[in-house]
Design an enzyme around this catalytic site. Structure first.
Site, PDB file in Angstrom:
ATOM      1  N   ARG A  57      10.722  -0.887  11.044  1.00  0.00           N
ATOM      2  CA  ARG A  57       9.670  -0.598  12.115  1.00  0.00           C
ATOM      3  C   ARG A  57       9.699  -1.614  13.147  1.00  0.00           C
ATOM      4  NH1 ARG A  57       4.329   0.393   8.586  1.00  0.00           N
ATOM      5  NH2 ARG A  57       3.364  -1.140  10.210  1.00  0.00           N
ATOM      6  N   LYS A  94       0.768  -1.146  -0.034  1.00  0.00           N
ATOM      7  CA  LYS A  94      -0.059   0.006  -0.056  1.00  0.00           C
ATOM      8  C   LYS A  94       0.816   1.203   0.024  1.00  0.00           C
ATOM      9  CE  LYS A  94      -2.056  -0.994   3.880  1.00  0.00           C
ATOM     10  NZ  LYS A  94      -1.368  -2.453   4.006  1.00  0.00           N
ATOM     11  N   ARG A 113     -10.321   0.704   8.652  1.00  0.00           N
ATOM     12  CA  ARG A 113      -9.945  -0.770   8.799  1.00  0.00           C
ATOM     13  C   ARG A 113     -11.001  -1.307   9.484  1.00  0.00           C
ATOM     14  NH1 ARG A 113      -3.658   0.326   8.683  1.00  0.00           N
ATOM     15  NH2 ARG A 113      -2.847  -1.415   9.443  1.00  0.00           N
ATOM     16  N   ARG A 159      11.375  -5.105   5.052  1.00  0.00           N
ATOM     17  CA  ARG A 159      11.059  -3.842   4.932  1.00  0.00           C
ATOM     18  C   ARG A 159      11.904  -2.817   5.459  1.00  0.00           C
ATOM     19  NH1 ARG A 159       4.924  -1.718   5.301  1.00  0.00           N
ATOM     20  NH2 ARG A 159       5.010  -2.656   7.501  1.00  0.00           N
ATOM     21  N   ARG A 181      -1.259  -9.101  13.327  1.00  0.00           N
ATOM     22  CA  ARG A 181      -1.769  -7.869  12.575  1.00  0.00           C
ATOM     23  C   ARG A 181      -2.509  -8.844  11.352  1.00  0.00           C
ATOM     24  NH1 ARG A 181       3.752  -5.505  11.315  1.00  0.00           N
ATOM     25  NH2 ARG A 181       2.970  -3.977   9.755  1.00  0.00           N
TER      26      ARG A 181
END
Ligand code: ADP
Ligand code: AMP
Length: 217
Positions: free
Chosen positions: A162, A13, A89, A129, A173
């Protein structure tokens, strides 16, 4: 044009959002980025959000909805439209946003991009990431590495990982996504707004499909 981009954690995203913003000049509204900025500034909102985010849980709806309403009230350049990334969400958030946009029709969502990818592939995306501390550019250690390890190609600042990009947090998640966010996809599907994007392709191929979806509305 008002766009909503949806998909599981690591679906791409943020990566597509940066390109959409550069090409279509819409305002980028990422609730995850706003929460991280609030944590960075040490605000009360940031402190409240942090405990949930660290565990991979969604921040409660009343906190998130109030933050988004406040953000939209101060959005100075509405005429270009916006890209909502990571919000709504939950069904409660989708209904809250519907109420706001019923009162202010320029906020109505025109299209929902559904970034589709098998969940089994997300662990590698999440653990690989890396982000720029300064400008937020998104990298991946294998799929999209910076030229010099640990340094941003765009601004030369340090890259970081992160805090919630761990396998433990990803599990939570994904469970949150199944339980709370999948019903939101069905909510927009019923309105006929959803465009399905195969997010399990190289970045350039995903971008081609996103551009097609946004130009053939
Ligand atoms: P999200 O915002 O959905 O959580 P990101 O855009 O931050 O996802 O992408 C998660 C990770 O996957 C990042 O490291 C990014 O560089 C990488 N990535 C994004 N899109 C692709 C893709 N199409 N193929 C491979 N890696 C990707
Ligand atoms: P993201 O940057 O979108 O991956 O979001 C990171 C974290 O921020 C999530 O795991 C949640 O804890 C929190 N968050 C972001 N957006 C929302 C939202 N719309 N509702 C609740 N929590 C959110």
């Amino acid at each position: 044009m008002n766009i909503l981009i949806m998909g599981g954690p690591g679906a791409g995203k943020g990566t597509m959002s940066a390109r959409i913003v550069a090409q279509f000049h819409v305002n980028h509204i990422s609730t995850g980025d706003i929460f991280r900025a609030e944590i960075g500034s040490g605000s009360e909102l940031g402190q409240k959000a942090k405990s949930y985010m660290d565990q991979g849980l969604l921040v409660p709806d009343e906190i998130t909805n109030a933050m988004v309403a406040e953000y939209l009230a101060h959005l100075s350049d509405r005429k270009c439209g916006f890209l909502l990334d990571g919000y709504p969400r939950t069904l409660d958030q989708a209904q809250a946003f519907d109420t706001i946009s019923a009162q202010q029709p320029d906020l109505a969502i025109d299209v929902v991009l559904a970034m589709e990818i098998p969940f089994a592939t997300l662990a590698e995306r999440i653990t690989g990431r890396r982000l720029c501390k300064q400008c937020g550019e998104i990298y991946h250690i294998k799929a999209n590495p910076s030229k010099q390890e640990g340094i941003c190609d765009v601004c030369g600042s340090e890259l970081y990982q992160r805090q919630d990009d761990t396998l433990e947090s990803l599990e939570v998640r994904l469970a949150e996504y199944h339980r709370q966010t999948e019903p939101v996809m069905a909510f927009y599907e019923a309105k006929g707004l959803v465009r399905h994007i195969n997010a399990n392709q190289p970045i350039e191929a995903v971008w081609d499909d996103v551009k097609k979806a946004l130009t053939n509305l």
